[in-house]
Design an enzyme around this catalytic site. Structure first.
Site, mmCIF file in Angstrom:
data_model
loop_
_atom_site.group_PDB
_atom_site.id
_atom_site.type_symbol
_atom_site.label_atom_id
_atom_site.label_comp_id
_atom_site.label_asym_id
_atom_site.label_seq_id
_atom_site.Cartn_x
_atom_site.Cartn_y
_atom_site.Cartn_z
ATOM 1 N N CYS A 124 14.713 -19.144 -18.978
ATOM 2 C CA CYS A 124 14.342 -20.118 -20.006
ATOM 3 C C CYS A 124 15.661 -20.618 -20.565
ATOM 4 O O CYS A 124 16.298 -19.942 -21.368
ATOM 5 C CB CYS A 124 13.498 -19.488 -21.112
ATOM 6 S SG CYS A 124 13.145 -20.657 -22.443
ATOM 7 N N CYS A 129 11.486 -18.154 -23.427
ATOM 8 C CA CYS A 129 10.080 -18.158 -23.017
ATOM 9 C C CYS A 129 9.894 -17.198 -21.840
ATOM 10 O O CYS A 129 10.680 -17.195 -20.896
ATOM 11 C CB CYS A 129 9.644 -19.567 -22.643
ATOM 12 S SG CYS A 129 9.768 -20.691 -24.049
#
Lengths: 226, 106
Positions: A124, A129
């Site tokens: 990410c 994430c």
């Protein structure tokens, strides 16, 4: 980007709350943020915006997820071709069948399969994430600036740092996660794993292999450790 | 887009550092701010996108010097203030009150 929300040029924002300034990052600062967060939770509870019990339940729910959950899913996919097909096509439905409820409506989960020809690596670049619903919290290195930068500019170099050599004729695909879409890598089933039970297979599935920075363990390696 | 990438947009940023594989044990306050955000999200007060916008809006030098959950803590605070759900003065006062209740340490 607009100028409307440019914190860097807004001297009133953040650094200075009037009678105090935020200290730099050192042990002092760690203490400051700890106390600030405690005050935030207390104040939010006093205002009725949340309860301490709700925060604790959320902590417990987050802590209840670990790479062992993802490993169960991978082991099932390795041993059941129908489940695997469903997992790749409709991850939410497949996972619901195993008792894993993904967040609704987002983030969505995509399951990507590593093969001899294609190796997926997940990052990410913007933040952190991660498929927490299946793997728990991300490791620190996943959130590090070095990994976020280099996973896209030098993926094979990063893989080598994890001890992972991908053959030159195999493609390396880097997937950049977002707040709305997370990825789980379905690693290649190692040779020699035929005939193992799901529990035995799950023991081969490491967290890192589901992020794509390494390959799963081999049965020989696990046997040697016992 | 010829702008210099924003500080959070790390993909491909020049970075020669090796990956540091060491893990730190999360401190209690780090778990709490993660879950405070989670509960506020469940209740519809703060969305993930708002959290990201607030984190990405930190001054670049601050973004780089703060630890991961320190950025969260400051971003959540900024959002709560922005939304009028609490004020910095209230937080300051609560901090002071908790500290004196704890025996005036610091």
């Amino acid at each position: 980007m607009s100028e409307n929300h440019d914190h860097a040029n807004n001297p009133d924002h953040h650094h200075d709350h009037g009678d105090h300034t935020h200290p730099g990052m050192d042990t002092e600062e760690l203490g400051w943020h700890a106390r600030r967060v405690q005050a935030m939770e207390t104040l939010l509870a006093e205002k009725g915006l949340l309860t301490v019990a709700e925060v604790q339940r959320n902590v417990d729910a987050v802590e209840s997820r670990s790479p062992a959950d993802g490993a169960r899913v991978v082991a099932r996919a390795w041993s059941d071709p129908q489940f695997k097909a469903r997992l790749l096509a409709e991850p939410e439905a497949a996972l619901a069948g195993m008792g894993y409820q993904l967040p609704d409506p987002t983030p969505k989960l995509d399951v990507v399969e590593n093969t001899a020809a294609v190796h997926h690596l997940v990052v990410c670049t913007l933040c952190s994430c991660y498929p927490r619903a299946l793997l728990g919290r991300p490791p620190d290195w996943y959130k590090s600036f070095a990994y976020r930068s280099r996973a896209v500019s030098d993926p094979r170099g990063v893989l080598q740092e994890f001890g992972t050599e991908i053959p030159a004729d195999a493609e390396v695909v880097v997937l950049d996660s977002t707040a709305d879409l997370r990825y789980l890598v379905l690693p290649q089933r190692p040779a020699g794993a035929e005939g193992l039970s799901e529990d035995e297979l799950a023991a081969l599935v490491t967290r890192d292999s589901m992020i794509g920075v390494s390959q799963p363990l081999t049965p020989e390696l696990v046997a040697a450790d016992d | 887009m010829t702008d210099t990438p924003k500080v959070h947009d790390m993909g491909g940023h020049p970075n020669a550092s090796p990956i540091d594989h060491s893990e730190h044990t999360l401190m209690d306050w780090e778990r709490r701010i993660d879950s405070i955000r989670g509960v506020l999200g469940d209740k519809g007060y703060i969305t993930v996108d708002e959290l990201r916008r607030a984190i990405e809006g930190l001054p670049p030098e601050r973004y780089q010097s703060l630890g991961y959950y320190q950025r969260w803590a400051e971003a959540v605070e900024a959002l709560l203030i922005e939304k009028g759900l609490l004020t910095a003065a209230e937080l300051d006062a609560t901090m002071t009150r908790l500290e004196s209740a704890a025996g005036g340490a610091r």
